[in-house]
Design an enzyme around this catalytic site. Structure first.
Site, PDB file in Angstrom:
ATOM      1  N   PHE A 123      17.996  41.623  75.513  1.00  0.00           N
ATOM      2  CA  PHE A 123      18.148  42.714  77.681  1.00  0.00           C
ATOM      3  C   PHE A 123      18.482  43.741  77.339  1.00  0.00           C
ATOM      4  O   PHE A 123      19.159  44.003  78.332  1.00  0.00           O
ATOM      5  CB  PHE A 123      19.305  41.481  78.317  1.00  0.00           C
ATOM      6  CG  PHE A 123      18.311  39.785  78.383  1.00  0.00           C
ATOM      7  CD1 PHE A 123      17.868  39.589  78.983  1.00  0.00           C
ATOM      8  CD2 PHE A 123      19.847  38.897  77.504  1.00  0.00           C
ATOM      9  CE1 PHE A 123      16.694  38.853  79.676  1.00  0.00           C
ATOM     10  CE2 PHE A 123      19.000  36.875  77.985  1.00  0.00           C
ATOM     11  CZ  PHE A 123      17.848  37.557  78.542  1.00  0.00           C
ATOM     12  N   GLY A 124      19.731  44.259  76.389  1.00  0.00           N
ATOM     13  CA  GLY A 124      19.279  45.678  75.964  1.00  0.00           C
ATOM     14  C   GLY A 124      19.944  46.270  74.154  1.00  0.00           C
ATOM     15  O   GLY A 124      19.422  45.575  73.779  1.00  0.00           O
ATOM     16  N   LYS A 165      27.476  48.498  77.073  1.00  0.00           N
ATOM     17  CA  LYS A 165      25.940  47.746  76.877  1.00  0.00           C
ATOM     18  C   LYS A 165      25.242  47.908  78.250  1.00  0.00           C
ATOM     19  O   LYS A 165      25.926  47.863  79.275  1.00  0.00           O
ATOM     20  CB  LYS A 165      27.134  46.429  77.111  1.00  0.00           C
ATOM     21  CG  LYS A 165      25.214  45.238  76.876  1.00  0.00           C
ATOM     22  CD  LYS A 165      25.901  44.216  77.591  1.00  0.00           C
ATOM     23  CE  LYS A 165      25.393  42.636  76.931  1.00  0.00           C
ATOM     24  NZ  LYS A 165      25.580  41.616  76.792  1.00  0.00           N
ATOM     25  N   VAL A 172      23.317  47.843  72.845  1.00  0.00           N
ATOM     26  CA  VAL A 172      24.870  48.753  72.947  1.00  0.00           C
ATOM     27  C   VAL A 172      25.284  49.776  72.101  1.00  0.00           C
ATOM     28  O   VAL A 172      24.240  50.157  70.762  1.00  0.00           O
ATOM     29  CB  VAL A 172      25.505  47.672  72.210  1.00  0.00           C
ATOM     30  CG1 VAL A 172      27.556  47.786  71.925  1.00  0.00           C
ATOM     31  CG2 VAL A 172      25.841  45.615  73.133  1.00  0.00           C
ATOM     32  N   ASP A 218      27.214  31.527  74.314  1.00  0.00           N
ATOM     33  CA  ASP A 218      25.907  31.798  72.775  1.00  0.00           C
ATOM     34  C   ASP A 218      27.089  32.447  71.668  1.00  0.00           C
ATOM     35  O   ASP A 218      27.269  33.071  71.003  1.00  0.00           O
ATOM     36  CB  ASP A 218      25.034  33.111  72.997  1.00  0.00           C
ATOM     37  CG  ASP A 218      24.613  33.237  72.611  1.00  0.00           C
ATOM     38  OD1 ASP A 218      23.673  32.654  71.796  1.00  0.00           O
ATOM     39  OD2 ASP A 218      23.874  34.262  73.000  1.00  0.00           O
ATOM     40  N   GLY A 257      19.512  44.262  71.124  1.00  0.00           N
ATOM     41  CA  GLY A 257      18.976  42.365  71.646  1.00  0.00           C
ATOM     42  C   GLY A 257      18.242  41.814  72.638  1.00  0.00           C
ATOM     43  O   GLY A 257      17.336  43.185  73.020  1.00  0.00           O
ATOM     44  N   GLY A 286      23.842  48.162  68.100  1.00  0.00           N
ATOM     45  CA  GLY A 286      23.101  47.093  68.266  1.00  0.00           C
ATOM     46  C   GLY A 286      22.659  47.114  69.165  1.00  0.00           C
ATOM     47  O   GLY A 286      22.304  47.701  70.438  1.00  0.00           O
TER      48      GLY A 286
END
Length: 1001
Positions: A712-713, A730, A715, A835, A710, A708
């Site tokens: 900001f980074g 992460k 995984v 979130d 996103g 995964g």
């Protein structure tokens, strides 16, 4: 070789600007169109490798040219070739095309409108793909269409009225799509039609009377929709019909008594799961070609006609009807020599003595269900003749006497259910010959004596229920040691004695163990800690002694534990507060000491401690006495106080000195380096991992381990050096503004919290990589089943994932509610997640849900919400889940999480994202659900929930309505109108209890 796109562009330009129509009709058009087709799809199997300019395209795989026009393509046939991608609109330029077959691939995107140009087209076969959008209306411009199959795609919208102008159409299939609206009456114009398949399309309204004009129809398939009204009587006059399927609708009325005469070729007559009433037509017995007769779940009153003439009959289903008749009609079925399935379940007015003739049924019979009737008598020993039986269900009748020993000859049985009768005597040892048994249910009878040791031969057993009988003696260790039992072992309400065999530890995959209400003594065996799959453990109502074994702490999946009404003693172990338990009953034992306050001990409705007179403390609602601070006399207490006071004062001075020293060092550190360290937030309780450790664990952060990414980074999945510990790493992208702040926020939020439904932070890494760059990462426990988002939406890319049952969805919703309840109320300061959405909810191998991603989390006080600065990355969350007040204020509160949870709850059960563009006039998911709650919730719930149980749609509907109502209250616009997560947990548990109670009743 020239780029196909360049060739295509130049050719189209010359075609429309420079050339004559004759040029545009040349075989060059077909070549360019085929190359465009190839260019737009992914071809992992190399099915289109021959599609190149080294060979004439008529020789390409799947391409066929005509006889009269040998240089023009007339057919494309590429079934089951693994092709992925959109269908090129240039397919519409192949003007000689008569047939295009693309079934069993992964084409997606919309079906191009340009296909309507193909006036010679006769056959379209696009079934089992992933096409979206609406059915193209201009298909009506293909006047020669004979065959149109779009079954099993993702098409939406209504069936176009224009389809009714395709007068040559003989086969039409739109089933297994997400269509809407009624069946258009214009389909009645297709008088050449012999097959009409509209199964599972969410269609509404009545069956149009115009369909009675389809006099050539052989297959009418309208099952699994929301059709209402009556079945047009004219349909029963179409003598060519072979398949008549309208099951799973809401149709009413009766079936004319002329069915058998008018349907001489009828093979499948399936009208189950409606509201049809009246008598079962006697002339059904004249439909000599009939193979399947399904009348299940209607209001038919009988009698059941003699069906002995139906020599081809393979399946007879008449369950769930108020049929008033005698069971002896079964005798007529002995002439049905092809009969394989007979289901007479839940006919409470059906009576009579158990027919001896049942032993003379077809040798092909493998499924016999005759349960919940008024049938009485004994099972004849001649039942041994049914050697092909794999399932025999006779539960909840009035049968009596012993089980015939000859029944053990049914060696093919996989499921035997004789529960809820009046059978008596000992179990015959011949049951051990049924070595293929997966399910054995003998509960609620009058069996007595010892269990036969021969049951140890049933090494394929998954579920064993012998509860509520009069069995006695010791449990043979070999039986409880059957490691295959993984669903449930229920021996409750008998008279078993002795100790619980240590062999119970062999049931490592067992989910539910019920040994309650027997006479077991001694201690709870420590080997029970090996039953790592246990979710429910009931040992109440016995004579057990000793303390709760510490090994129970290994049962991390345990949700229900009942040890009440025994002679257990000792303190209540603290680990019980740390498990994901939802219910705990320790009442009427001899436990003593302080009751924990955390975990489920903070919810008095989840625990029962009555009858333990030496317990103290706990939450105030338990009304237990406070625990004494000390047990010495007042004199000793006074003396001790004289000693302790000076020590305490000295200690206080020393602590104050340490605090001052720490503050000085902290300020110096802050002056030296303004960036905070993760050490100051998470402490030292986590195992430290270096950048090198993580590099090795993730195989160099390889793309193969990427699970995964996103803003900001990213995984990654990894495995530590021990070869056993799976982790999720992460890695923060520190170049992105705000990434470091999310890193610190997540560390801060997870610093002191521990909960069974919160993703566990295993470690952190604050280092530099091998290129000298700053490196920050968070290391979590890896969850094997990935995110909830994947299970809800990625069913096309990952086959079989979108099969969450209703109870699984409800359990996930409860798990998430527990996590939020803990964040909001379980710590000194409330924590706002900020979130909440499906991609931030992870599922382990047992489908237990964990809330993760605390990058936007905020810690707020008990009295006041947090204030966000205008420059903060803030608590803004994800569009669709953000509370309305966050758009007008910088205040952050737990009620914002409640709003997000409400949206999530609606999403789980409707399978629609809050940003779905299909809501149209409703604007939001909440508006969409609100309208459905008043008009009919079946229209909006995930169709997989609807078909999960084939016997009681009302039960599912009631359950989902209650759940969606909670989601609506949680997602109210004003924070003051929303309920708290404590209330959510309580209400969802009530819903689950009601739902499960209907299964047991």
């Amino acid at each position: 070789m020239a780029n196909p796109i360049t060739i295509l562009s130049l050719f189209i330009f010359s075609c429309f600007v420079l050339s004559t129509p004759a040029t545009c009709s040349s075989n060059e058009t077909d070549l360019i169109s085929l190359l465009s087709f190839k260019n737009t799809v992914n071809d992992p199997q190399g099915a289109l490798n021959s599609w190149n300019e080294t060979a004439q395209f008529c020789n390409w795989t799947g391409v066929r040219c005509g006889r009269k026009h040998p240089d023009r393509v007339v057919a494309i046939s590429l079934s089951s070739r693994g092709l992925v991608g959109p269908l090129s609109p240039h397919i519409g330029n192949m003007s000689f095309l008569r047939s295009i077959i693309l079934r069993n691939n992964s084409f997606h995107g919309e079906i191009p409108q340009e296909i309507g140009r193909l006036r010679r087209l006769r056959l379209i076969e696009f079934s089992n793909n992933s096409f979206v959008g609406t059915i193209p209306r201009n298909l009506s411009q293909c006047p020669n269409l004979v065959y149109l199959n779009l079954i099993d795609n993702l098409l939406s919208g209504p069936i176009p009225l224009e389809i009714g102008s395709l007068y040559k159409l003989q086969a039409l299939g739109f089933g297994d799509n997400d269509l809407s609206g009624p069946i258009p009456p214009s389909l009645g114009n297709l008088t050449s039609l012999f097959l009409l398949s509209l199964r599972f399309c969410r269609l509404t309204g009545e069956i149009p009377e115009s369909l009675t004009q389809l006099h050539s129809l052989t297959s009418l398939i309208l099952g699994e929709n929301n059709l209402t009204g009556t079945i047009p009587s004219g349909l029963f006059n179409i003598s060519t019909l072979e398949i008549f399927e309208v099951y799973y609708n809401r149709l009413q009325g009766s079936i004319p008594d002329t069915v058998g005469h008018n349907f001489p070729n009828l093979k499948f007559f399936q009208v189950g799961y409606n509201k049809l009433s009246g008598a079962i037509p006697t002339f059904l017995s004249n439909a000599s070609s009939l193979e399947q007769l399904q009348l299940t779940d209607n209001l038919f009153t009988g009698p059941i006609p003699a069906l002995g003439r139906l020599s081809r009959l393979r399946g007879l289903y008449i369950a769930y009807n108020p049929i008033k008749d005698d069971i002896n009609f079964v005798s007529s079925l002995t002439n049905c020599t092809n009969l394989q399935k007979l289901n007479i379940y839940e006919n409470p007015l059906l009576g009579g003595s158990f027919p001896l003739s049942i032993a003379n049924l077809s040798s092909q019979l493998f499924d016999l269900v005759m349960s919940r009737t008024q049938v009485h008598g004994k099972i004849p020993s001649s039942i041994e003749n049914l050697l092909g039986l794999t399932r025999l269900e006779l539960f909840d009748n009035n049968l009596e006497g012993p089980i015939p020993s000859d029944m053990g000859k049914l060696s093919s049985l996989q499921e035997l259910n004789l529960g809820g009768n009046r059978f008596s005597n000992m179990l015959p040892s011949s049951l051990g010959n049924m070595t293929l048994l997966n399910y054995l249910y003998l509960q609620e009878n009058n069996f007595s004596g010892n269990l036969p040791q021969s049951l140890r031969n049933c090494t394929n057993l998954l579920d064993l229920d012998l509860s509520r009988n009069n069995f006695s003696g010791l449990i043979p260790p070999e039986i409880v040691g059957l490691s295959s039992i993984s669903i449930s072992l229920n021996l409750s309400f008998n008279a078993f004695t002795g100790s619980i065999p240590i062999e119970i530890g062999s049931l490592s995959s067992l989910e539910s163990l019920d040994l309650s209400n027997n006479r077991f003594s001694a201690v709870i065996p420590s080997s029970i800690s090996n039953c790592l799959g246990l979710q429910r453990l009931f040992l109440d109502g016995n004579l057990l002694q000793g303390e709760i074994p510490p090994g129970l702490s290994d049962l991390r999946g345990l949700v229900e534990l009942d040890l009440s009404r025994n002679n257990l003693s000792g303190p209540i172990p603290s680990f019980l507060a740390e498990r994901r338990l939802q219910r705990l009953n320790l009442s009427y034992n001899r436990f003593h000491g302080e009751v924990p306050r955390t975990g489920l001990f903070g919810n008095m409705t989840a625990i029962s401690l009555d009858g333990n007179k030496e317990l103290c403390g706990g939450i105030p609602e338990l009304n237990l006495p406070p625990c004494p601070l000390m047990t010495s006399s007042k004199k000793n207490s006074s003396s001790l106080r004289k000693v302790l006071i000076p020590v305490a004062i000295s200690g206080g001075v020393f602590v104050a000195f340490l605090v001052c020293l720490v503050l000085v060092l902290y300020r110096r550190r802050r002056h030296k380096k303004n960036v905070p360290s993760v050490e100051s937030l998470v402490g030292t309780q986590f195992t430290r991992l270096s950048y090198g450790d993580l590099l090795k664990a993730t195989d160099g952060f390889s793309e193969a381990n990427l699970i995964g990414s996103g803003r900001f980074g990213s995984v990654y999945k990894g495995i530590l050096e021990d070869g056993q510990t799976l982790i999720a790493v992460k890695v923060l992208n520190l170049v992105v503004k705000g990434a470091f702040k999310t890193f610190m926020a997540e560390c801060n939020a997870l610093r002191d919290i521990r909960h069974r439904n919160l993703l566990k932070l295993l470690s952190v890494c604050e280092s530099i990589d091998f290129q000298g760059n700053d490196f920050r990462s968070l290391i979590y426990d890896f969850k094997a089943n990935g995110s909830l988002d994947k299970w809800l939406y990625h069913h096309v890319e990952e086959e079989g994932l979108r099969r969450l049952s209703l109870i699984q969805r409800l359990d996930i919703a409860i798990d998430v509610a527990y996590a939020l309840e803990y964040l909001h109320f379980g710590t000194d300061s409330a924590i706002v997640h900020g979130d909440l959405k499906p991609s931030n909810i992870l599922l382990d191998h047992n489908m237990i849900a964990y809330v993760g991603d605390f990058g936007l989390a905020k810690i707020v006080s008990d009295m006041f919400p947090a204030q966000e600065s205008s420059s903060s990355i803030g608590i803004r969350g994800t569009i669709g889940y953000i509370a309305p007040e966050y758009g007008t204020s910088n205040l952050v509160s737990t009620q914002g999480d409640v709003y997000s949870y409400g949206v999530l709850l609606l999403e789980i059960f409707t399978n629609r994202r809050p940003t779905d563009d299909s809501f149209k006039e409703y604007a939001t998911l909440q508006g969409f659900v609100s309208a459905a709650l008043s008009d009919g919730v079946l229209e909006i719930i995930d169709p997989l929930i609807r078909i999960e149980h084939d016997k009681n749609i009302n039960k599912i509907t009631d359950c989902v309505i209650s759940i969606l109502s909670i989601g609506m209250v949680c997602s109210k616009d004003l924070p003051r109108d929303r309920i708290s997560m404590k209330d959510v947990v309580r209400e969802l548990h009530k819903i689950k209890d009601r739902y499960l109670a209907t299964d047991r009743s």
